[in-house]
Design a protein around this motif. Structure first.
Motif, short mmCIF file in Angstrom:
data_model
loop_
_atom_site.label_atom_id
_atom_site.label_comp_id
_atom_site.label_asym_id
_atom_site.label_seq_id
_atom_site.Cartn_x
_atom_site.Cartn_y
_atom_site.Cartn_z
N LEU A 316 -45.02 14.71 1.87
CA LEU A 316 -43.90 13.77 1.72
C LEU A 316 -42.59 14.43 2.11
O LEU A 316 -41.77 13.84 2.83
CB LEU A 316 -43.81 13.28 0.27
CG LEU A 316 -42.64 12.30 0.00
CD1 LEU A 316 -42.93 10.94 0.62
CD2 LEU A 316 -42.37 12.17 -1.50
N ALA A 317 -42.38 15.64 1.66
CA ALA A 317 -41.12 16.33 1.93
C ALA A 317 -40.93 16.52 3.44
O ALA A 317 -39.86 16.25 3.99
CB ALA A 317 -41.10 17.68 1.21
N SER A 322 -38.57 14.46 8.69
CA SER A 322 -38.70 13.91 10.05
C SER A 322 -38.19 12.48 10.12
O SER A 322 -37.61 12.05 11.12
CB SER A 322 -40.15 14.02 10.53
OG SER A 322 -40.99 13.12 9.84
N VAL A 323 -38.39 11.73 9.05
CA VAL A 323 -37.87 10.36 8.99
C VAL A 323 -36.34 10.38 9.10
O VAL A 323 -35.74 9.54 9.75
CB VAL A 323 -38.33 9.67 7.68
CG1 VAL A 323 -37.40 8.53 7.30
CG2 VAL A 323 -39.77 9.17 7.83
N ARG A 324 -35.74 11.37 8.45
CA ARG A 324 -34.27 11.47 8.46
C ARG A 324 -33.76 11.63 9.89
O ARG A 324 -32.77 11.01 10.28
CB ARG A 324 -33.85 12.66 7.59
CG ARG A 324 -32.34 12.80 7.43
CD ARG A 324 -32.01 13.87 6.40
NE ARG A 324 -32.55 13.51 5.11
CZ ARG A 324 -33.36 14.27 4.37
NH1 ARG A 324 -33.74 15.46 4.82
NH2 ARG A 324 -33.79 13.85 3.21
N ARG A 325 -34.47 12.43 10.67
CA ARG A 325 -34.04 12.62 12.07
C ARG A 325 -34.17 11.32 12.87
O ARG A 325 -33.31 10.97 13.66
CB ARG A 325 -34.89 13.71 12.74
CG ARG A 325 -34.64 15.09 12.15
CD ARG A 325 -35.56 16.13 12.75
NE ARG A 325 -35.34 16.28 14.19
CZ ARG A 325 -36.18 16.91 15.01
NH1 ARG A 325 -37.30 17.43 14.54
NH2 ARG A 325 -35.90 16.99 16.29
N ARG A 333 -29.21 6.18 8.00
CA ARG A 333 -29.01 7.38 7.21
C ARG A 333 -30.11 7.46 6.15
O ARG A 333 -30.53 6.44 5.62
CB ARG A 333 -27.65 7.28 6.53
CG ARG A 333 -27.08 8.55 5.97
CD ARG A 333 -25.61 8.34 5.61
NE ARG A 333 -25.43 7.17 4.76
CZ ARG A 333 -24.26 6.56 4.53
NH1 ARG A 333 -23.14 6.99 5.09
NH2 ARG A 333 -24.20 5.51 3.74
N CYS A 334 -30.55 8.64 5.85
CA CYS A 334 -31.56 8.80 4.79
C CYS A 334 -31.14 10.03 4.00
O CYS A 334 -31.21 11.15 4.49
CB CYS A 334 -32.94 8.95 5.42
SG CYS A 334 -34.26 9.02 4.21
N ALA D 329 -35.67 13.02 18.44
CA ALA D 329 -35.86 13.14 16.99
C ALA D 329 -37.30 13.48 16.62
O ALA D 329 -37.57 13.94 15.51
CB ALA D 329 -35.43 11.84 16.30
N VAL D 330 -38.23 13.25 17.53
CA VAL D 330 -39.63 13.63 17.27
C VAL D 330 -40.06 14.74 18.23
O VAL D 330 -41.26 14.88 18.53
CB VAL D 330 -40.60 12.42 17.33
CG1 VAL D 330 -40.32 11.45 16.19
CG2 VAL D 330 -40.54 11.69 18.67
#
Lengths: 342, 342, 342, 342
Positions: A316-317, A322-325, A333-334, D329-330
């Motif tokens: 998850l971390a 990666s989701v934030r990027r 924004r995350c 980003a990926v």
């Protein structure tokens, strides 16, 4: 009308339309005649006309939902679960936690770990609708109390499912957001019950509902006066067998096109396999979703329910990083992860 | 296991299996290793093993339902709604009536007409789960009273829907059979509630449930002690657009293969178009079904709900006559029509 | 048009319609405006209008096929494969045989047995389109010769598949009817090729084609001048997993409603399991189909292909006897079995 | 085996397994017996065992494809269409262009515009498989010549569809990559034909193929010796009606898990609506795809085919800019746009 419909049949249909309090308008084409029905027909049953002699088909032009429709509101709705957890603005909020609350240790440990991983809300079922009646059905009110305790310690908002109208009051006492699961997506009495209270609702799409049916059902909640609805795509039922469901991400731009409500994606149920979750979470954010719901278990091998689709806190971390990027790449924004004081 | 799983990973899975109180059995193939899990695993969550390192997939061999299974009973179950209306024996019983009870005149007239047409039970909704919240939701208890009055006059058994656990007691006071609709097919609290009383239940398959899921959910009713369950296929959700749903008639022989419970077919919802109903009713009987549920309205053009799929009493009479011939061709029986004394 | 479309946008759409050689007709509703497009639009691409500013959706009223449409012919078409084997009249003809021609002994033995069981035509694949490239692909021309020999001995008409335009001439030299399989249902070059010759065509519906798409594709054959087309429903792709496909029997009355062409049902591929075939064959006849296609193998356990769905000749004989009774119950006929002279 | 299978039935199955050249292994469970079949069974028909007395079901453990499988190759395959256009490495390449080549002006103008927008390859159909036989079918070889001219001017690689084995030689003379469309996804003769030549193949998934069936069909190409295959998810057939197809993005991580071949996403056919294309293109890249195929038309309102799903070159340019950000980003790359020298 059918190609060989008589003028008398056309007139009969026009009369039926007038009887419904609507206006008729006849268009003579080269091969057939069309009767346009004009008026506020959202409450009318289009099936009634289909039986009239000479009628071929009835096609609906106007969407049969109103409060959820984009036209009814200029701005996008923002639904707030807590100061750190909102849906519909620039921020993408992440709901994470186990399928079921299993014990104090499990939920406390998970809450701390998902908080540190960067999540904004804690999910966990105290009342579980299980496919199999002999499977674990949840801890009930004891589970709700543990969720509240986890909130007290971590500051995470609490999202938990309600499965029957009689439990709405109880669950809303403990939770920051009431979840309606996919199996209850057309349990209209339950939708009315959560519409009659004010806590935000995370309302999952039924696994075989069209977007139209989904938004019509959403009206049951909105019509009760509760506008704090977060929609959630969690996979639909198709012929595909490499996933438990087919996650239909086009629902994100489509729902944003049709409604002002925020949209969350659940890649855990949407795929059913932990190894597919991170890629689909990133895809969901790139598609424009307003939040994610992720199943997390500190020890998926020993989870009482849905172990196959749960990720570990470590995964998850990494995934949130990666989701934030990706979020930034689409101008969203995350929030940064928080280390809890010891 | 995955093709490159290590011996250590295999051992770890074996340990997990033992931890679940089950027996492991390792098979070494030419390209990969399989761990067979032996034991009464119906209550176990197979997802738990999928996360273990080196595991490729978990495949279930044993069906996770028990009371509904054919193995649990030698003979087919017969469910009796009234002396004239039984499901599961040689007789094919026909449930007919409007989607909704709309008025005394409408339901009384319809009851007399379907009785004369040869039906054995009267259906009619007093509580309606409608896709659109603004559509007519039913007459409630007043509707139930009208149904009871219609039974008093015609002798037809009464079948009507219940949509929430709180209404079960009320509805069972008036009805001979409680219907669970497709949208509530996985509303487990409602299934438990009808399982806890003794009136027969007409339980419709959810529109995207597999046969396995359907029978697992049926266990919720049976586990409560109520064995009087009539299954009902009413069409599934597919890509087809010429019908409202796709009526999956192979469910009839398949359900008869797997369970001892009787099976009814609803060609009205199963197609959504009155003109397709008679052919599909005949097909259902030829496929071996134990009964039919047919929507009938004396004036479909003016029905408040589902007009498009309702047949007229005259069409019903003709259809039952043809169904009777098909029934005899497959060594079944469908009682002669009765002329009511004036 | 969208609810907020401007008058200018409406005018732009009207202009586009005129540019397409069609007539526009504007209807102002209470909440939105509709532009009706009048004219012979079957050859036009409706997608073109959807991109114009202010357009919400384009809905087609007129079916885009013509030769197959019921309106184009008063009577039902009768397709004749041989004196004993016709489709579309009062008689129901049965096509039976193995998935693949495997050897002289197998096909001769099967031909005799299905003839005695009461079948009217022999099926058997010489060119097989297999999902798996490493699976048996058929005997080719040698298989065709064996089929012709079986016809010479039994008098059964021969139905066999053609998989590529280059083989059409060869196959039509031996066969009485060319089969187009489901995987080639939208192989338009192949449809054109069988449309350009005169042998009857058994054209199977693609496993995910709507009825509309199916009839549009049928036009490819009819437009070439070959009207001898027999349609065939063989199951569609859905989420159901108890069958290989979902046999959609409502296709029978629907196709009869829309087209003048005969309709055959294939319950073998439609279910994928031999034990479901007899019930579904009876159901198909009760639904009004004009014929059946049944997979038969003298020794299903040793069939090279599709063993699971093949019935034995003994089961076939019993099934045809029961089908005959159902046929009579719906005022159709299914010829008596013939004992071959020894 | 079925719960009541006899020991004799078990032995019979074991014998059948041995007859197939495989090894049997019997497991006695608490409620039933399982016969494990061990050996290289990819070429065997599992249906054969299902008919044996006492057999309940046959479940396949080993995937029936080999060359496409991840296990057969350590590294991911890179398929190169031109120096600027590769699939399977760090770069994400974009194929853009009209559905059909319509005229010299249209294709030249589009080629220049998509090049400037940042695309790497030009797509355009010269042979079109159209649902409706009366719709525009493409310009044929003239269209191919125009594509080659556009390549000469812009340097874009050319991708174009081939619809029948007879055209493979002709098309491969002009194109850099041969496309197999969704309707021909199981046209095995065509797959063999493109497998027998060396130009790269863009092979679209059939609209109702499972991932397993897709990879089995891919073997038809690979088995011919052509390893230059690019897979392409373009939407599957489901009950959803807000899109033309349901774009199943989980196919990206799943295909990467199972095979070494690169994966391209086609959000144009995958949604059918231009307004959904940019969001789904970004989602596809975030999910990990290796390329995109986008329909572009300088004037979608006047496109001869598929106007509804075509974006304008201006939208394409904007979309590629946003895709580039997501790619980074990926940790992928999508080359900068190029301004053509005048």
């Amino acid at each position: 009308m059918q190609p060989k419909a008589t003028e008398q049949q056309v007139q009969h249909v026009c009369q039926l339309v007038k009887d419904m309090g609507l206006t008729d308008h006849v268009i003579h084409g080269t091969e057939l005649t069309v009767v346009a029905v004009i008026g506020e027909d959202r409450r009318k049953d289009q099936g009634r006309l289909e039986q009239a002699p000479g009628v071929d088909r009835v096609m609906r032009v106007l969407a049969p939902y109103k409060l959820a429709a984009r036209e009814s509101r200029q701005e996008r709705s923002i639904v707030r679960l807590s100061e750190q957890c909102t849906f519909g603005g620039k921020d993408i909020s992440i709901i994470a936690g186990p399928c079921s609350v299993e014990s104090e240790e499990q939920i406390m440990q998970t809450a701390r770990m998902v908080k540190e991983a960067g999540a904004h809300a804690l999910r966990g079922g105290a009342f579980k609708p299980r496919t199999n009646p002999y499977a674990f059905q949840g801890m009930g009110e004891d589970g709700l109390k543990l969720l509240a305790a986890a909130r007290a310690e971590t500051g995470l908002a609490v999202v938990t499912e309600v499965v029957t109208p009689d439990d709405v009051e109880l669950v809303s006492k403990y939770a920051d957001c009431l979840q309606i699961g996919t199996r209850n997506a057309q349990n209209y009495k339950l939708l009315e019950a959560v519409g009659a209270q004010s806590k935000p609702v995370l309302y999952k799409r039924g696994m075989s509902m069209t977007i139209d049916e989904y938004l019509q059902a959403t009206e049951y909640i909105l019509a009760g006066g509760n506008n704090n609805v977060v929609l959630c795509e969690r996979g639909i039922r198709t012929f595909e067998d490499h996933t438990r469901n087919t996650l239909s991400l086009s629902a994100v731009p489509e729902l944003h096109h049709r409604t002002h409500l925020p949209v969350v994606i659940d890649p855990s149920h949407g795929t059913g396999h932990a190894r597919l979750v991170p890629a689909m979470a990133r895809a969901a954010v790139a598609a424009g979703c307003d939040g994610l719901a992720i199943e997390v278990h500190p020890d998926p091998e020993h989870a009482l329910t849905d172990g196959a689709q749960s990720v570990t806190p470590a995964v998850l971390a990494e995934m949130i990083a990666s989701v934030r990027r990706v979020a930034e790449a689409v101008d969203r924004r995350c929030g940064e992860p928080v280390t809890l004081a010891v």
